[in-house]
Design an enzyme around this catalytic site. Sequence first.
Site, PDB file in Angstrom:
ATOM      1  N   SER A 191     -57.260 -15.965  24.403  1.00 54.69           N
ATOM      2  CA  SER A 191     -58.491 -15.564  25.079  1.00 54.69           C
ATOM      3  C   SER A 191     -59.699 -15.769  24.176  1.00 54.69           C
ATOM      4  O   SER A 191     -60.771 -16.152  24.640  1.00 54.69           O
ATOM      5  CB  SER A 191     -58.404 -14.119  25.562  1.00 54.69           C
ATOM      6  OG  SER A 191     -58.064 -13.246  24.513  1.00 54.69           O
ATOM      7  N   GLU A 192     -59.544 -15.537  22.845  1.00 53.88           N
ATOM      8  CA  GLU A 192     -60.623 -15.837  21.901  1.00 53.88           C
ATOM      9  C   GLU A 192     -60.070 -16.318  20.565  1.00 53.88           C
ATOM     10  O   GLU A 192     -58.995 -15.884  20.123  1.00 53.88           O
ATOM     11  CB  GLU A 192     -61.524 -14.619  21.644  1.00 53.88           C
ATOM     12  CG  GLU A 192     -62.554 -14.363  22.722  1.00 53.88           C
ATOM     13  CD  GLU A 192     -62.124 -13.312  23.716  1.00 53.88           C
ATOM     14  OE1 GLU A 192     -62.843 -13.092  24.701  1.00 53.88           O
ATOM     15  OE2 GLU A 192     -61.031 -12.737  23.528  1.00 53.88           O
ATOM     16  N   THR A 193     -60.818 -17.205  19.948  1.00 55.05           N
ATOM     17  CA  THR A 193     -60.593 -17.672  18.582  1.00 55.05           C
ATOM     18  C   THR A 193     -61.903 -17.485  17.835  1.00 55.05           C
ATOM     19  O   THR A 193     -62.972 -17.807  18.371  1.00 55.05           O
ATOM     20  CB  THR A 193     -60.185 -19.155  18.564  1.00 55.05           C
ATOM     21  OG1 THR A 193     -58.955 -19.310  19.269  1.00 55.05           O
ATOM     22  CG2 THR A 193     -60.022 -19.667  17.147  1.00 55.05           C
ATOM     23  N   HIS A 238     -62.558  -7.356  21.425  1.00 51.56           N
ATOM     24  CA  HIS A 238     -61.306  -7.435  20.672  1.00 51.56           C
ATOM     25  C   HIS A 238     -61.402  -8.450  19.535  1.00 51.56           C
ATOM     26  O   HIS A 238     -60.860  -8.206  18.446  1.00 51.56           O
ATOM     27  CB  HIS A 238     -60.116  -7.659  21.625  1.00 51.56           C
ATOM     28  CG  HIS A 238     -59.498  -9.009  21.620  1.00 51.56           C
ATOM     29  ND1 HIS A 238     -59.918 -10.022  22.453  1.00 51.56           N
ATOM     30  CD2 HIS A 238     -58.482  -9.524  20.879  1.00 51.56           C
ATOM     31  CE1 HIS A 238     -59.192 -11.097  22.236  1.00 51.56           C
ATOM     32  NE2 HIS A 238     -58.310 -10.837  21.290  1.00 51.56           N
TER      33      HIS A 238
END
Length: 276
Positions: A44-46, A75
Amino acid sequence: MPSFCQVDVFSSEPLLGNPVAVVHDADGLDDETMARFARWTNLSETTFLLTPTVPGADYRLRIWTPGGELPFAGHPTLGSAHAWLEAGGVAAGADVVQECGAGLVRLARDDAGRLSFQAPPLMRSGPVDAGDLRAICRALRIEESAIVASTWIDNGPGWVGVQLADAASVLSLTPDFAAFGDLKIGVVGAYDEGPLAIEVRAFCPGYGMAEDPVTGSLNAGIGQWLAGDRLPASYVASQGTALGRAGRVHVRRDGDEVWVGGDTLTTIVGTVGLGL
C-alpha cells in the site's frame, strides 16, 4: 546499495498489521526510481528516508503508493519513524519530527515504546454534497438511509468519512470498485461492547489497491471527527478484519490535538539495488 527494511505497523504480532517498505539514505534516488520501486513492492505504501530540508525536522520522508506519491499517510509515518530510530536515528528534541509533503509531523513515544503521530490539520473538511453522497452509496452498494453520518476528513490522501449503524454493517460491505472513480472512502461502525470501539475499512482503488489493510491517516481523520463526541476521547479501533489482518489503532484526543498510535515491528532487513 541503500539499506532496506519492511515494518509491520498496527500489530504487536508479525504479519497481522500493515507492512511498509522503507528505503534508507535515499537522497540520490529520482522520482521515477521511487515510483518504479513502489510499483514493484506492490505494498500500500513504500517510503524513502532523506536528509531534511527545513529547520526542526529530524528526517524527510517521501511516501509512494503503486499509483503515485502522497503528501502524508499514517502507517508509513509510524513504520518509517520506527525504521529511522532502529537504524540509529536520534531526535533533536523530545519528539521525533518528520518532514513530508504535508509539512512537519510530530511523533511521540510512550513508556512502552509505542509510537504515535499527531494528526495533521485537515486539508478538506465539512459536509458531503448530495452528488458525492449518491456516488458513495453506489460505490459501497448501500442505500443512503444506511449512512448515519458523513463528512470530508481529508488530511492528504483524500478521505471522505462514512459512519454506518454498527461494526457488522461495515464488515458486510461488498463495494463496487469500478464505481469509485476518484473517491477514497473510509467507513466506520461501532461495537456495542468489548475492548474495541469501532471497526474501520478503507477503500481506495485509485491508489492501486482495492482496500488498505490498516490506515493511520484515515483513523486520524476519524479521530478528529468523532473522538470525544460520538466516540470516547481515547479508544482502540480495529481494521483489517475483512482482509485477515488484526490491526489495532490507538486514538487519543487531548484538547484540540488527536494522536494516532500503534505497535511497530521490523519483519525484513536487507539492502536493495536501486542504482546507488
